[in-house]
Write a protein that holds these residues in place. Structure first.
Motif, PDB file in Angstrom:
ATOM      1  N   TYR A  27      33.061  46.281  36.466  1.00 54.37           N
ATOM      2  CA  TYR A  27      32.264  46.311  37.827  1.00 54.37           C
ATOM      3  C   TYR A  27      31.591  47.512  38.341  1.00 54.37           C
ATOM      4  CZ  TYR A  27      34.499  41.848  37.929  1.00 54.37           C
ATOM      5  OH  TYR A  27      35.011  40.712  37.420  1.00 54.37           O
ATOM      6  N   GLN A  28      31.371  48.462  37.253  1.00 54.65           N
ATOM      7  CA  GLN A  28      30.774  49.866  37.597  1.00 54.65           C
ATOM      8  C   GLN A  28      31.026  50.410  38.841  1.00 54.65           C
ATOM      9  OE1 GLN A  28      28.685  47.229  36.205  1.00 54.65           O
ATOM     10  NE2 GLN A  28      29.421  47.781  34.448  1.00 54.65           N
ATOM     11  N   ALA A  29      32.360  50.480  38.931  1.00 52.96           N
ATOM     12  CA  ALA A  29      33.046  51.048  40.544  1.00 52.96           C
ATOM     13  C   ALA A  29      33.678  52.473  40.330  1.00 52.96           C
ATOM     14  CB  ALA A  29      33.788  50.002  40.973  1.00 52.96           C
ATOM     15  N   PRO A  30      33.946  53.065  41.446  1.00 52.06           N
ATOM     16  CA  PRO A  30      34.722  54.303  41.043  1.00 52.06           C
ATOM     17  C   PRO A  30      36.018  54.162  40.815  1.00 52.06           C
ATOM     18  CG  PRO A  30      34.053  53.993  43.243  1.00 52.06           C
ATOM     19  CD  PRO A  30      33.470  52.742  42.653  1.00 52.06           C
ATOM     20  N   THR A  73      38.244  42.028  51.692  1.00 52.04           N
ATOM     21  CA  THR A  73      37.777  41.972  52.897  1.00 52.04           C
ATOM     22  C   THR A  73      36.212  42.544  52.583  1.00 52.04           C
ATOM     23  OG1 THR A  73      38.234  44.533  53.202  1.00 52.04           O
ATOM     24  CG2 THR A  73      39.810  42.728  54.025  1.00 52.04           C
ATOM     25  N   GLU A  74      35.374  42.589  53.645  1.00 50.16           N
ATOM     26  CA  GLU A  74      34.054  43.027  53.543  1.00 50.16           C
ATOM     27  C   GLU A  74      33.995  44.712  53.485  1.00 50.16           C
ATOM     28  OE1 GLU A  74      31.201  41.190  53.097  1.00 50.16           O
ATOM     29  OE2 GLU A  74      32.949  39.635  52.878  1.00 50.16           O
ATOM     30  N   ASN A  75      35.208  45.145  53.993  1.00 56.80           N
ATOM     31  CA  ASN A  75      35.350  46.632  54.099  1.00 56.80           C
ATOM     32  C   ASN A  75      35.393  47.231  52.748  1.00 56.80           C
ATOM     33  OD1 ASN A  75      36.442  49.315  54.062  1.00 56.80           O
ATOM     34  ND2 ASN A  75      37.890  48.978  55.867  1.00 56.80           N
ATOM     35  N   ILE A  76      34.433  48.135  52.227  1.00 56.78           N
ATOM     36  CA  ILE A  76      34.351  48.637  50.827  1.00 56.78           C
ATOM     37  C   ILE A  76      35.776  49.062  50.532  1.00 56.78           C
ATOM     38  CG2 ILE A  76      33.389  50.896  51.334  1.00 56.78           C
ATOM     39  CD1 ILE A  76      31.683  50.226  48.834  1.00 56.78           C
ATOM     40  N   TRP A  77      36.452  49.851  51.569  1.00 55.81           N
ATOM     41  CA  TRP A  77      37.860  50.527  50.970  1.00 55.81           C
ATOM     42  C   TRP A  77      38.832  49.630  51.038  1.00 55.81           C
ATOM     43  CZ3 TRP A  77      36.113  54.787  49.349  1.00 55.81           C
ATOM     44  CH2 TRP A  77      35.046  55.445  49.862  1.00 55.81           C
ATOM     45  N   LYS A  78      38.548  48.460  51.107  1.00 53.73           N
ATOM     46  CA  LYS A  78      39.716  47.205  51.010  1.00 53.73           C
ATOM     47  C   LYS A  78      38.768  45.957  50.245  1.00 53.73           C
ATOM     48  CE  LYS A  78      42.665  46.256  53.964  1.00 53.73           C
ATOM     49  NZ  LYS A  78      43.376  45.720  55.204  1.00 53.73           N
ATOM     50  N   LYS A 118      33.889  48.485  46.102  1.00 56.00           N
ATOM     51  CA  LYS A 118      32.583  47.847  45.394  1.00 56.00           C
ATOM     52  C   LYS A 118      31.857  46.767  46.425  1.00 56.00           C
ATOM     53  CE  LYS A 118      29.414  47.252  41.953  1.00 56.00           C
ATOM     54  NZ  LYS A 118      28.668  48.347  41.424  1.00 56.00           N
ATOM     55  N   GLU A 119      30.712  46.860  46.698  1.00 59.76           N
ATOM     56  CA  GLU A 119      30.062  45.947  47.464  1.00 59.76           C
ATOM     57  C   GLU A 119      29.879  44.916  46.587  1.00 59.76           C
ATOM     58  OE1 GLU A 119      28.527  46.123  50.624  1.00 59.76           O
ATOM     59  OE2 GLU A 119      29.016  48.183  51.126  1.00 59.76           O
ATOM     60  N   MET A 120      30.335  43.535  46.961  1.00 53.15           N
ATOM     61  CA  MET A 120      30.063  42.260  46.256  1.00 53.15           C
ATOM     62  C   MET A 120      30.361  41.230  46.854  1.00 53.15           C
ATOM     63  SD  MET A 120      33.580  42.725  43.602  1.00 53.15           S
ATOM     64  CE  MET A 120      32.870  43.428  42.443  1.00 53.15           C
ATOM     65  N   SER A 121      29.956  39.897  46.499  1.00 55.99           N
ATOM     66  CA  SER A 121      30.110  38.740  47.417  1.00 55.99           C
ATOM     67  C   SER A 121      31.680  38.223  47.418  1.00 55.99           C
ATOM     68  CB  SER A 121      29.112  37.732  46.548  1.00 55.99           C
ATOM     69  OG  SER A 121      29.762  37.253  45.145  1.00 55.99           O
ATOM     70  N   GLU A 126      36.706  36.594  44.960  1.00 59.30           N
ATOM     71  CA  GLU A 126      37.770  35.370  44.745  1.00 59.30           C
ATOM     72  C   GLU A 126      38.029  35.334  43.366  1.00 59.30           C
ATOM     73  OE1 GLU A 126      36.502  32.397  47.406  1.00 59.30           O
ATOM     74  OE2 GLU A 126      36.587  33.699  48.957  1.00 59.30           O
ATOM     75  N   ASP A 127      36.849  35.241  42.293  1.00 63.85           N
ATOM     76  CA  ASP A 127      36.959  35.259  40.883  1.00 63.85           C
ATOM     77  C   ASP A 127      37.701  36.166  40.463  1.00 63.85           C
ATOM     78  OD1 ASP A 127      35.367  32.916  41.224  1.00 63.85           O
ATOM     79  OD2 ASP A 127      33.363  34.049  40.506  1.00 63.85           O
ATOM     80  N   ILE A 128      37.495  37.329  40.821  1.00 59.40           N
ATOM     81  CA  ILE A 128      38.183  38.488  40.185  1.00 59.40           C
ATOM     82  C   ILE A 128      39.915  38.296  40.675  1.00 59.40           C
ATOM     83  CG2 ILE A 128      38.933  41.222  40.559  1.00 59.40           C
ATOM     84  CD1 ILE A 128      35.967  41.384  40.940  1.00 59.40           C
ATOM     85  N   ILE A 129      40.312  38.082  41.866  1.00 57.49           N
ATOM     86  CA  ILE A 129      41.550  38.034  42.213  1.00 57.49           C
ATOM     87  C   ILE A 129      42.191  36.677  41.514  1.00 57.49           C
ATOM     88  CG2 ILE A 129      42.988  36.969  44.007  1.00 57.49           C
ATOM     89  CD1 ILE A 129      41.111  38.787  46.021  1.00 57.49           C
TER      90      ILE A 129
END
Length: 165
Positions: A27-30, A73-78, A118-121, A126-129
């Motif tokens: 997902y090109q995330a840190p 969550t919507e929080n990027i850190w979570k 990562k910012e995502m829908s 839910e698909d990742i989880i």
């Protein structure tokens, strides 16, 4: 800005790191180290941080945390994280840390280990989880003060104190 982290034992840190690494590639995330934040943010010199960590870890032995579920969550850190059960050991350690910051801002302690920033829908999360298999228990054996901030690549451990075996 400094955060106080609870750190998994080497074997469990490696296990979680593989999940974080795979998600970050897909997902090109840190990439970041596995941890459970006990308190944040603070800004103190290294010597003071070392004393706080030593006092907090003084009577602690390594202990296990239990996964409740994988959530988002919507929080990027979570973005996606392992929610942890609030065990007596976890509560005791977190209280030992925050009791040393009487003037600090309140910190909402929701014990978790993040797996992706990562910012995502919501649907993507839910698909990742749905496709993640994560074991139930993780051994935690040290506490650290980590220089954090908005750029994950610049995060750096300032002080790390192991618990007694």
């Amino acid at each position: 800005m400094i955060s106080i982290w609870l750190i998994p034992a080497r074997e469990d840190a490696q296990y979680i790191q593989v999940i974080i690494d795979n998600l970050s590639i897909n997902y090109q995330a840190p990439v970041f180290s596995p941890h459970c934040t006990l308190y944040s943010p603070i800004d103190l010199p290294k010597a003071e941080l070392k004393k706080i960590l030593e006092r907090s870890a003084k009577n602690m032995k390594s202990f296990y945390v239990k996964k409740v579920m994988i959530s988002h969550t919507e929080n990027i850190w979570k973005t996606i994280f392992i929610e942890l059960l609030r065990s007596p050991e976890l509560e005791q350690l977190q209280q030992a840390v925050i009791s040393q910051f009487p003037k600090g801002q309140p910190y909402e302690f929701l014990p978790h280990i993040s797996l992706l920033y990562k910012e995502m829908s919501g649907k993507q999360k839910e698909d990742i989880i749905r496709n993640l298999q994560v074991k139930k228990f993780f051994k935690m054996d040290k506490i650290a003060a980590v220089r954090t901030g908005s750029n994950v690549d610049n995060w750096e451990t300032v002080v790390e104190i192991p618990f007694h075996a």
